[in-house]
Design a protein around this motif. Structure first.
Motif, mmCIF file in Angstrom:
data_model
loop_
_atom_site.group_PDB
_atom_site.id
_atom_site.type_symbol
_atom_site.label_atom_id
_atom_site.label_comp_id
_atom_site.label_asym_id
_atom_site.label_seq_id
_atom_site.Cartn_x
_atom_site.Cartn_y
_atom_site.Cartn_z
ATOM 1 N N GLN A 2 0.812 -1.209 0.000
ATOM 2 C CA GLN A 2 0.000 0.000 0.000
ATOM 3 C C GLN A 2 0.855 1.273 0.000
ATOM 4 O O GLN A 2 0.320 2.373 -0.054
ATOM 5 C CB GLN A 2 -0.927 0.000 1.225
ATOM 6 C CG GLN A 2 -1.920 -1.150 1.240
ATOM 7 C CD GLN A 2 -2.794 -1.172 -0.005
ATOM 8 O OE1 GLN A 2 -3.353 -0.155 -0.393
ATOM 9 N NE2 GLN A 2 -2.893 -2.323 -0.628
ATOM 10 N N ARG A 3 2.155 1.126 0.061
ATOM 11 C CA ARG A 3 3.023 2.290 0.072
ATOM 12 C C ARG A 3 3.271 2.784 -1.364
ATOM 13 O O ARG A 3 3.074 2.063 -2.326
ATOM 14 C CB ARG A 3 4.358 1.946 0.743
ATOM 15 C CG ARG A 3 4.213 1.603 2.211
ATOM 16 C CD ARG A 3 5.550 1.215 2.806
ATOM 17 N NE ARG A 3 5.400 0.812 4.203
ATOM 18 C CZ ARG A 3 6.376 0.280 4.921
ATOM 19 N NH1 ARG A 3 7.556 0.082 4.393
ATOM 20 N NH2 ARG A 3 6.159 -0.062 6.178
ATOM 21 N N THR A 4 3.733 4.014 -1.478
ATOM 22 C CA THR A 4 4.086 4.570 -2.774
ATOM 23 C C THR A 4 5.259 3.795 -3.357
ATOM 24 O O THR A 4 6.294 3.640 -2.712
ATOM 25 C CB THR A 4 4.471 6.048 -2.629
ATOM 26 O OG1 THR A 4 3.342 6.773 -2.161
ATOM 27 C CG2 THR A 4 4.918 6.624 -3.971
ATOM 28 N N THR A 5 5.109 3.329 -4.581
ATOM 29 C CA THR A 5 6.200 2.626 -5.249
ATOM 30 C C THR A 5 6.808 3.526 -6.312
ATOM 31 O O THR A 5 6.158 4.431 -6.844
ATOM 32 C CB THR A 5 5.724 1.313 -5.897
ATOM 33 O OG1 THR A 5 4.636 1.593 -6.790
ATOM 34 C CG2 THR A 5 5.299 0.311 -4.852
ATOM 35 N N ILE A 6 8.047 3.263 -6.611
ATOM 36 C CA ILE A 6 8.756 3.992 -7.660
ATOM 37 C C ILE A 6 8.288 3.454 -9.010
ATOM 38 O O ILE A 6 8.208 2.243 -9.212
ATOM 39 C CB ILE A 6 10.276 3.795 -7.506
ATOM 40 C CG1 ILE A 6 10.754 4.350 -6.164
ATOM 41 C CG2 ILE A 6 11.035 4.423 -8.660
ATOM 42 C CD1 ILE A 6 12.161 3.927 -5.791
ATOM 43 N N ASP A 7 7.986 4.349 -9.922
ATOM 44 C CA ASP A 7 7.618 3.922 -11.275
ATOM 45 C C ASP A 7 8.855 3.589 -12.101
ATOM 46 O O ASP A 7 8.895 2.564 -12.773
ATOM 47 C CB ASP A 7 6.797 5.015 -11.979
ATOM 48 C CG ASP A 7 5.433 5.185 -11.342
ATOM 49 O OD1 ASP A 7 4.562 4.333 -11.589
ATOM 50 O OD2 ASP A 7 5.256 6.142 -10.569
ATOM 51 N N VAL A 8 9.846 4.470 -12.052
ATOM 52 C CA VAL A 8 11.099 4.242 -12.781
ATOM 53 C C VAL A 8 12.260 4.513 -11.840
ATOM 54 O O VAL A 8 12.368 5.599 -11.262
ATOM 55 C CB VAL A 8 11.211 5.143 -14.023
ATOM 56 C CG1 VAL A 8 12.553 4.918 -14.724
ATOM 57 C CG2 VAL A 8 10.065 4.879 -14.994
ATOM 58 N N LEU A 9 13.130 3.516 -11.698
ATOM 59 C CA LEU A 9 14.341 3.641 -10.887
ATOM 60 C C LEU A 9 15.540 3.516 -11.809
ATOM 61 O O LEU A 9 15.710 2.493 -12.470
ATOM 62 C CB LEU A 9 14.387 2.555 -9.812
ATOM 63 C CG LEU A 9 15.686 2.431 -9.002
ATOM 64 C CD1 LEU A 9 15.932 3.683 -8.170
ATOM 65 C CD2 LEU A 9 15.657 1.188 -8.107
ATOM 66 N N PHE A 10 16.365 4.562 -11.875
ATOM 67 C CA PHE A 10 17.579 4.534 -12.683
ATOM 68 C C PHE A 10 18.773 4.406 -11.747
ATOM 69 O O PHE A 10 18.998 5.262 -10.888
ATOM 70 C CB PHE A 10 17.691 5.803 -13.527
ATOM 71 C CG PHE A 10 18.933 5.855 -14.381
ATOM 72 C CD1 PHE A 10 19.329 4.766 -15.144
ATOM 73 C CD2 PHE A 10 19.719 7.008 -14.417
ATOM 74 C CE1 PHE A 10 20.476 4.805 -15.924
ATOM 75 C CE2 PHE A 10 20.859 7.070 -15.198
ATOM 76 C CZ PHE A 10 21.239 5.964 -15.957
ATOM 77 N N ILE A 11 19.540 3.330 -11.913
ATOM 78 C CA ILE A 11 20.689 3.054 -11.045
ATOM 79 C C ILE A 11 21.974 3.311 -11.823
ATOM 80 O O ILE A 11 22.250 2.666 -12.831
ATOM 81 C CB ILE A 11 20.672 1.603 -10.533
ATOM 82 C CG1 ILE A 11 19.331 1.268 -9.857
ATOM 83 C CG2 ILE A 11 21.822 1.377 -9.565
ATOM 84 C CD1 ILE A 11 19.239 -0.165 -9.362
ATOM 85 N N ASP A 12 22.766 4.259 -11.321
ATOM 86 C CA ASP A 12 24.018 4.607 -12.011
ATOM 87 C C ASP A 12 25.000 5.210 -11.002
ATOM 88 O O ASP A 12 25.614 6.231 -11.253
ATOM 89 C CB ASP A 12 23.729 5.592 -13.156
ATOM 90 C CG ASP A 12 24.913 5.742 -14.100
ATOM 91 O OD1 ASP A 12 25.795 4.873 -14.098
ATOM 92 O OD2 ASP A 12 24.957 6.757 -14.834
ATOM 93 N N HIS A 13 25.118 4.554 -9.844
ATOM 94 C CA HIS A 13 25.989 5.086 -8.798
ATOM 95 C C HIS A 13 27.117 4.099 -8.520
ATOM 96 O O HIS A 13 27.679 3.538 -9.464
ATOM 97 C CB HIS A 13 25.189 5.445 -7.547
ATOM 98 C CG HIS A 13 24.502 4.293 -6.873
ATOM 99 N ND1 HIS A 13 24.059 3.160 -7.535
ATOM 100 C CD2 HIS A 13 24.174 4.091 -5.550
ATOM 101 C CE1 HIS A 13 23.510 2.319 -6.676
ATOM 102 N NE2 HIS A 13 23.575 2.861 -5.465
#
Length: 311
Positions: A208-219
């Motif tokens: 029920q929590r807010t989810t990320i629609d797009v996660l960009f990983i570049d770290h």
């Protein structure tokens, strides 16, 4: 350093390729500060040439962001290689971003639909500007975008803030500073705070929590897998989240690839590696790249992972 060239040099515009010492995977002090100077000067030049022209506000913002991105690309191709995502992989990133948002809109076409985009690894702000500009051009004010980029290096944060301000998209992009306590980073806590009131600390059901629609990983390449797992456990990555991870081939991020492929075997995700080149390296006719041959192949890959169910 001479390899940076000079924006005060009248002949600087004649530079067509960077020196070998500033080629692929070369790192020198003050490169980022030299870049921001180049972008400032480039914008000043283009703004003087377009003065007096009437352009609608939305189009003007997109054009300004494009000029910033073009100036960064120019610097990286002619002065000093840098680890921005660049044009080739940038096309993959924006296409994947649009696909994810369009898929969300196909099930929730309401203009009140909220899209949450998170980036791990701001660096100088290139990919943040690129994605925010794409959202502005493709969707305008039709959607409620929440765009968060996170970075641990204070110097990079300072550069990224100015770069994003120069692009005119600072009202769209929020930059958060990651801290490290010697054992762990605080990315989950940062997101909880940034997504309030959408995120409810009292919600025990993570679905029920807010989810990320797009996660960009570049770290940090060693943190791809562990940070994805943290965001899964916190409920920020779930059904319909798309995760886009850069450099998975060139940087040999095998633990991350093994993890998402195992998730695919479990039926939780669908994942695919998109072949590409290392940023600013796909012009093999340029002698600069021949000088960089000591790094071997410039083949890279972007991993695109879609969550079919909550992990």
């Amino acid at each position: 350093m001479e390899c940076f060239g000079s924006d005060d040099d009248e002949d600087s515009c004649t530079v067509t390729q960077r020196e070998a010492s500033c080629g692929i995977c070369s790192f020198h002090p003050h490169t980022e500060s030299s870049l921001i100077t180049h972008v400032r000067n480039s914008l000043a030049s283009t703004e003087s040439s377009t003065h007096g022209k009437s352009i609608c506000a939305g189009k003007a913002r997109a054009q300004r962001a494009d000029r910033v991105l073009h100036a960064i690309d120019e610097f990286c191709m002619t002065r000093h290689w840098m680890m921005h995502i660049g044009p080739e992989k940038g096309d993959i990133l924006t296409r994947s971003l649009r696909e994810s948002i369009d898929a969300r809109l196909s099930t929730q076409p309401s203009p009140e639909t909220s899209i949450v985009i998170v980036e791990l690894g701001s660096y100088c702000g290139y990919s943040s500007i690129l994605m925010a500009k794409e959202c502005l051009v493709s969707y305008g004010n039709k959607l409620d975008f929440k765009f968060i980029t996170m970075e641990i290096n204070p110097e990079y944060i300072s550069i990224a803030k100015e770069m994003i301000q120069l692009s005119g998209l600072n009202d769209i992009i929020t930059i958060l500073e990651i801290s490290y306590n010697g054992h762990d980073t605080n990315i989950v806590h940062l997101l909880k705070d940034a997504l309030k009131p959408k995120y409810n600390e009292q919600q025990q059901d993570v679905s029920q929590r807010t989810t990320i629609d797009v996660l960009f990983i570049d770290h940090d390449k060693d943190s791809y897998k562990s940070d994805l797992m943290k965001l899964e456990a916190a409920g920020f990555v779930g059904r319909c989240t798309r995760v886009i991870a850069d450099n998975v081939i060139f940087a040999q991020i095998d633990d991350y690839l093994e993890y998402v492929k195992r998730r695919q075997e479990e039926g939780i995700v669908k994942t695919n590696t998109i072949s590409c080149h290392v940023e600013y390296s796909n012009d093999e006719s340029n002698s600069v790249f021949e000088a960089d041959a000591r790094f071997g192949s410039f083949v890279d890959g972007i991993e695109i992972t879609d969550y079919l169910v909550n992990p």
